[in-house]
Structures are given as C-alpha cells and as structure tokens.
Design an enzyme around this catalytic site. Sequence first.
Site: not given
Length: 306
Positions: A33, A106
Amino acid sequence: MTDEMAIFADWMSNLNEKFTEIPLSQLAIPGSHDAMAYSLDVDSSVLEPKKLKSLDKMFSCCLRPIVKKWGTAQDKTVSEQLEAGVRYFDLRVAGKSESSDLFFYHGLYTIMTVKEGMTELATWLRQHTKEVVILAFSHFKEMSDSQHSDLTGFLKEHFKTKLCPKTPMPSLKACWGNGYQVVLSYDKSGVNDDPFLWPRIEYWWAENSDPKEVISYLNNQKLQGRPEGFFVAGLNLTFDGNDMLLYLMKSLKEKTMSAYPLLLDWVKEQHPGSDRENINIIAGDFVGVNSFVQDVIRLNSADNSS
C-alpha cells in the site's frame, strides 16, 4: 541474499505447478500500500490531508516533519520490496508546477521520480524473468491530460513486450510463455480502449485505525462476494488527524506494527481461489519488516486451496 530471501524473491517460479496454471486473480499475492512512500521529501509542499495543506505555508517547518512521519507507509525500497516477495504495487502519482517530472506521493511528494522508480523496478524484473508484478496507478493529483498521455506512453515504451495485454485473466504459465511480467492498471477514464492498460483494481479499505474494525470490514466484504478479476484486501490503518497528541507522540509505523499481530492472524486464515469468499491480493504498510509477505505467499499451498 539468504536462502530464505531467495525463495521469496522468486516465489512465483517456485510455486506448485497447480498454482501456475490458475488465473492470477485466484492466487494469494502480497501487495504494498502506498508502495513508494519510503521516499517522502520533507522539503516538498504538503499535498494532503486537506485540513493540513491549508496550514503548510505558515507552519511548514514543524508541519512537514509530522506529515512525513504519518505519510511514510513503507521503509523498504522498491527493490527490497520485490526481493521480499511483494508483487502488487499501489502507486499514486502527482505533478509539480515547478517541475516537468512526475512524482509519487503520500501526504508529501517523493524525492524519487516516477521514471526513476519504474527504471529500478524494470532492472529487477530483468534479473527475475518468471516473476510477474501488478502495477496499480491511481489517485492522480495535479496532472494534465498531456501528462497522463506522457506517463502512459512512457510506461508502455519502458516495459514494452513485458506488458500483459488486457486478455482473459492469464495464469503464470501463460505469462511465462509470452514473456509477460507486468500487469498495468491505470485508473483514469478515457483509457479503457488501450489494449495494455487494465482497468481500476478494486481496493477494499476500511478507513479505520482499529485492526479489529479492519478485520470486521474485510470479513463483511467477503460475505458479499469477491469482485471479478483482480481485487485487493487492504490491511492498512487510517488515522483522521483529529488527535493531535497522537500525531505528535507517535508515528504510522508504531501504530501499524502494534496492529500487525492481529492482522496477520487474519491473513493466515484466508484462502485463495475462485470461491466467492476467497481473497486475491492482500496489501499492507511496512511490508518486508515482518512475516506479512511470507504469510500471504504461503496461502498458495496445495493444502490451503479451495
């Protein structure tokens, strides 16, 4: 490299023959992820979350280190993740107004560019010719149509004959026979007609910081039946940022690692295959630092199949 590491670096080529003949969507595949979130740039502007992005200009000196601490979802490089056995990569891409390059992100942008990351991955694949990876590009930010066109063009040219076209779901043996090593998913409307860009891969995501709730969510999803084709069961925890004391005192890695024992118990109970409640890709944060990847790979055993 130790003998055990070598086993997981080439785990697909070492599978029981039965598992090389079934569709890839019926294998248990370990995934990463926010795969490139080990390379976050503390000097870049904040991209998310929105509630913090608006404060970036005023408090960048203290805000960005906190965003990095909670945005860092991996601490192994792409090559190290591949060596550990990861075969699904969640890749989120953003453009920068001050640069012609594209970056992963991110919370913050990565230091690594998309081209650098994909070059490293392609180099590894050339050394492991029977391993197949699934690249899921999604969650695009600050990108124009021309940048999308440039990126997809680069990816197709970069991987060339290694790209698996959108055909009926292939098996490992079919991939090996054709020299395919890359399944390329690109989650953007308007690319559906491209024969080498697979559609969006469904990602089950609980949006919860409690591992018990994550497990409950995934079990409920399974009862509704598995999607067609590839799909991901996400073990990643989600924190909403409302508890500032938690953000100041802890990190995503600390919270994730404390949750992993319970999450790994769930992983070990799963089965790959075509039955409606079986799994396919299982993705997590901080892959390669515990037994997560190995536990997923070991689901592909003759006594664990449906």
